[in-house]
Design an enzyme around this catalytic site. Structure first.
Site, PDB file in Angstrom:
ATOM      1  N   HIS A  44      -2.650   7.252   3.236  1.00  0.00           N
ATOM      2  CA  HIS A  44      -3.208   6.000   2.717  1.00  0.00           C
ATOM      3  C   HIS A  44      -4.600   5.806   3.312  1.00  0.00           C
ATOM      4  O   HIS A  44      -4.789   5.891   4.527  1.00  0.00           O
ATOM      5  CB  HIS A  44      -2.273   4.840   3.075  1.00  0.00           C
ATOM      6  CG  HIS A  44      -2.852   3.506   2.748  1.00  0.00           C
ATOM      7  ND1 HIS A  44      -3.572   3.270   1.601  1.00  0.00           N
ATOM      8  CD2 HIS A  44      -2.828   2.333   3.430  1.00  0.00           C
ATOM      9  CE1 HIS A  44      -3.962   2.010   1.588  1.00  0.00           C
ATOM     10  NE2 HIS A  44      -3.536   1.421   2.681  1.00  0.00           N
TER      11      HIS A  44
ATOM     12  N   ASN B 213     -10.356   0.666   1.044  1.00  0.00           N
ATOM     13  CA  ASN B 213      -8.898   0.667   0.909  1.00  0.00           C
ATOM     14  C   ASN B 213      -8.531   0.131  -0.475  1.00  0.00           C
ATOM     15  O   ASN B 213      -8.729  -1.049  -0.750  1.00  0.00           O
ATOM     16  CB  ASN B 213      -8.324  -0.207   2.038  1.00  0.00           C
ATOM     17  CG  ASN B 213      -6.813  -0.334   1.971  1.00  0.00           C
ATOM     18  OD1 ASN B 213      -6.177   0.041   0.979  1.00  0.00           O
ATOM     19  ND2 ASN B 213      -6.225  -0.881   3.021  1.00  0.00           N
TER      20      ASN B 213
ATOM     21  N   CYS C 111       0.803  -1.238   0.000  1.00  0.00           N
ATOM     22  CA  CYS C 111       0.000   0.000   0.000  1.00  0.00           C
ATOM     23  C   CYS C 111       0.827   1.276   0.000  1.00  0.00           C
ATOM     24  O   CYS C 111       0.318   2.345  -0.346  1.00  0.00           O
ATOM     25  CB  CYS C 111      -0.943  -0.008   1.196  1.00  0.00           C
ATOM     26  SG  CYS C 111      -2.012  -1.434   1.236  1.00  0.00           S
TER      27      CYS C 111
HETATM   28  O1  UT7 Z   1      -3.545  -1.331   3.819  1.00  0.00           O
HETATM   29  C1  UT7 Z   1      -3.281  -1.960   5.036  1.00  0.00           C
HETATM   30  C2  UT7 Z   1      -4.317  -3.030   5.278  1.00  0.00           C
HETATM   31  N1  UT7 Z   1      -4.835  -3.226   6.573  1.00  0.00           N
HETATM   32  C3  UT7 Z   1      -5.305  -2.300   7.455  1.00  0.00           C
HETATM   33  O2  UT7 Z   1      -5.192  -1.120   7.322  1.00  0.00           O
HETATM   34  C4  UT7 Z   1      -6.011  -2.847   8.653  1.00  0.00           C
HETATM   35  C5  UT7 Z   1      -5.755  -2.095   9.939  1.00  0.00           C
HETATM   36  N2  UT7 Z   1      -6.650  -2.553  10.965  1.00  0.00           N
HETATM   37  C6  UT7 Z   1      -7.955  -2.177  11.013  1.00  0.00           C
HETATM   38  O3  UT7 Z   1      -8.392  -1.383  10.192  1.00  0.00           O
HETATM   39  C7  UT7 Z   1      -8.805  -2.715  12.112  1.00  0.00           C
HETATM   40  O4  UT7 Z   1      -8.009  -3.470  13.004  1.00  0.00           O
HETATM   41  C8  UT7 Z   1      -9.979  -3.611  11.587  1.00  0.00           C
HETATM   42  C9  UT7 Z   1     -11.001  -2.745  10.904  1.00  0.00           C
HETATM   43  C10 UT7 Z   1      -9.472  -4.669  10.636  1.00  0.00           C
HETATM   44  C11 UT7 Z   1     -10.667  -4.294  12.771  1.00  0.00           C
HETATM   45  O5  UT7 Z   1     -11.116  -3.327  13.711  1.00  0.00           O
HETATM   46  P1  UT7 Z   1     -10.801  -3.557  15.270  1.00  0.00           P
HETATM   47  O6  UT7 Z   1     -11.417  -2.429  15.976  1.00  0.00           O
HETATM   48  O7  UT7 Z   1      -9.306  -3.740  15.393  1.00  0.00           O
HETATM   49  O8  UT7 Z   1     -11.620  -4.864  15.577  1.00  0.00           O
HETATM   50  P2  UT7 Z   1     -11.093  -6.267  16.113  1.00  0.00           P
HETATM   51  O9  UT7 Z   1     -10.248  -6.936  15.106  1.00  0.00           O
HETATM   52  O10 UT7 Z   1     -10.537  -6.075  17.476  1.00  0.00           O
HETATM   53  O11 UT7 Z   1     -12.457  -7.076  16.203  1.00  0.00           O
HETATM   54  C12 UT7 Z   1     -13.488  -6.704  17.120  1.00  0.00           C
HETATM   55  C13 UT7 Z   1     -14.665  -7.667  16.963  1.00  0.00           C
HETATM   56  C14 UT7 Z   1     -14.264  -9.127  16.951  1.00  0.00           C
HETATM   57  O12 UT7 Z   1     -15.225  -9.853  17.661  1.00  0.00           O
HETATM   58  P3  UT7 Z   1     -14.986 -10.298  19.205  1.00  0.00           P
HETATM   59  O13 UT7 Z   1     -13.738 -11.136  19.176  1.00  0.00           O
HETATM   60  O14 UT7 Z   1     -14.810  -9.013  19.951  1.00  0.00           O
HETATM   61  O15 UT7 Z   1     -16.226 -11.046  19.539  1.00  0.00           O
HETATM   62  C15 UT7 Z   1     -14.318  -9.525  15.512  1.00  0.00           C
HETATM   63  O16 UT7 Z   1     -14.600 -10.891  15.299  1.00  0.00           O
HETATM   64  O17 UT7 Z   1     -15.302  -7.445  15.692  1.00  0.00           O
HETATM   65  C16 UT7 Z   1     -15.474  -8.685  15.011  1.00  0.00           C
HETATM   66  N3  UT7 Z   1     -15.429  -8.447  13.578  1.00  0.00           N
HETATM   67  C17 UT7 Z   1     -16.509  -8.115  12.850  1.00  0.00           C
HETATM   68  N4  UT7 Z   1     -17.803  -7.963  13.181  1.00  0.00           N
HETATM   69  C18 UT7 Z   1     -18.679  -7.617  12.201  1.00  0.00           C
HETATM   70  C19 UT7 Z   1     -14.348  -8.451  12.759  1.00  0.00           C
HETATM   71  N5  UT7 Z   1     -14.705  -8.144  11.508  1.00  0.00           N
HETATM   72  C20 UT7 Z   1     -16.046  -7.923  11.531  1.00  0.00           C
HETATM   73  C21 UT7 Z   1     -17.000  -7.562  10.552  1.00  0.00           C
HETATM   74  N6  UT7 Z   1     -18.287  -7.417  10.926  1.00  0.00           N
HETATM   75  N7  UT7 Z   1     -16.667  -7.336   9.272  1.00  0.00           N
END
Ligand code: UT7
Length: 316
Positions: A243, A273, A108
């Site tokens: 980004h 993204n 990216c």
């Molecule tokens: O270009 C570079 C590429 N990558 C990035 O930029 C990613 C950077 N990271 C992020 O943007 C964030 O970490 C995410 C958007 C991917 C995730 O957000 P988060 O606030 O870090 O959430 P999390 O991973 O801590 O997940 C929280 C909860 C989890 O459930 P539990 O374990 O708390 O029960 C996940 O299973 O949200 C759940 N979850 C979802 N729920 C509904 C994860 N994805 C989803 C979804 N819909 N799509």
């Protein structure tokens, strides 16, 4: 080096968060709250090559140059249907250019890396006019069975024509070998000597929280250092083109730097993204909306798999 024309191209299919609930357990509320994304564009009958050609042609048209006048095409691309030849080689013939071409695959942050390469080619006198290109289809490297990753991405392409002159004030590029937080592995053609289990075919793997943390920390630090090195202050910068991965990452960097929200324009809500295309699409949109004027100070900063960051500062 100065930017004399920009262009972009997006797939026509608009995919809303609600449409994603057909494929897995997610919701518009979750996606908007955690990422800021409302819609993204995903390719249907277009090819990435089509988008790349259109973006390149639009940038050339805006620059007033003819394709034959280009000395180089430098392209940032993570994946497309061809392993080789390079995407830039395929675009070259279609737009009527005859110059050498090179692709880099630096995830990216790639667009800043091609900008920085272009600056070096121009400074050393090896090239005068360069087409910078980025075209990405990240929706094809994440698994559509994983809600954690596939909600984040969209496809798109963008380009910028640069030529000698102007003020490219500085750049900082970094790589920290941390390959576990973000990667995709692809199986190659098997050989009769392959040992079972060695080659793995796997969609993108991402430790979201760790990528988030590294993105905010490293981009903020690199931008601060770039400002210190060049002697400019936050308030001197018209726009920070970051980004477009997650609205919360953008807000995190904005808060760290102490900038104003209007200095951090976004497209992530519309396009998701789009990997290395995101900063270049944003640049093109701002130019076409007449929000950037000549001599405005711009900072671009991206992060991605590696873990890499790339930041640069220029007067538009
Ligand atoms: O270009 C570079 C590429 N990558 C990035 O930029 C990613 C950077 N990271 C992020 O943007 C964030 O970490 C995410 C958007 C991917 C995730 O957000 P988060 O606030 O870090 O959430 P999390 O991973 O801590 O997940 C929280 C909860 C989890 O459930 P539990 O374990 O708390 O029960 C996940 O299973 O949200 C759940 N979850 C979802 N729920 C509904 C994860 N994805 C989803 C979804 N819909 N799509």
């Amino acid at each position: 080096m100065k930017i004399i024309g920009t262009g972009s191209a997006l797939p026509k299919k608009v995919v809303t968060n609600d449409m994603l609930t057909e494929f897995y357990d997610t919701s518009d509320e979750w996606i908007q709250a955690r990422t800021g994304i409302v819609t993204r564009r995903i390719m249907t009958d277009e090819s990435l090559l089509d988008l790349a050609i259109t973006a390149a042609q639009r940038a050339l048209e805006a620059s007033g140059l003819k394709a034959e006048e280009l000395d180089y095409i430098l392209c940032s691309n993570v994946n497309n249907n061809y392993v080789f030849p390079s995407l830039s080689s395929m675009v070259q013939g279609k737009i009527g250019a005859t110059c050498p071409c090179m692709d880099i695959r630096n995830a990216c942050a790639g667009f800043v890396y091609v900008m920085d390469l272009a600056d070096m080619y121009i400074k050393t006198g090896r090239a005068k006019r360069i087409l910078l290109l980025t075209a990405e289809e990240p929706t094809r490297f994440c698994s559509w069975k994983q809600r954690e990753t596939s909600v984040l991405f969209g496809d798109g392409a963008a380009a910028a024509v640069v030529e000698e002159g102007g003020e490219y004030l500085g750049a900082r590029v970094t790589t920290i070998c941390n390959t576990e937080v973000l990667y995709q592995r692809r199986r190659l053609e098997p050989t009769p000597f392959e040992v079972e289990g060695v080659y793995i075919d796997q969609p993108m793997v991402m430790q979201g929280r760790e990528v988030f943390r590294m993105a905010v920390t490293n981009c903020s630090k690199e931008i601060s250092t770039l400002l210190e090195d060049t002697g400019y202050k936050i308030e001197d910068v018209k726009f920070f083109l970051l980004h477009q991965a997650n609205m919360r990452i953008i807000k995190g960097i904005e808060q760290y730097l102490g900038g104003k929200p209007e200095q951090f324009p976004t497209t992530v809500q519309k396009y998701g993204n789009t990997s290395s295309a995101s900063m270049a699409i944003l640049l093109d949109e701002l130019v076409r909306e007449n929000r950037i004027e000549r001599d405005d100070l711009l900072v671009m900063s991206g992060f991605g798999a590696g873990f890499t960051t790339g930041s640069c500062m220029l007067k538009y």
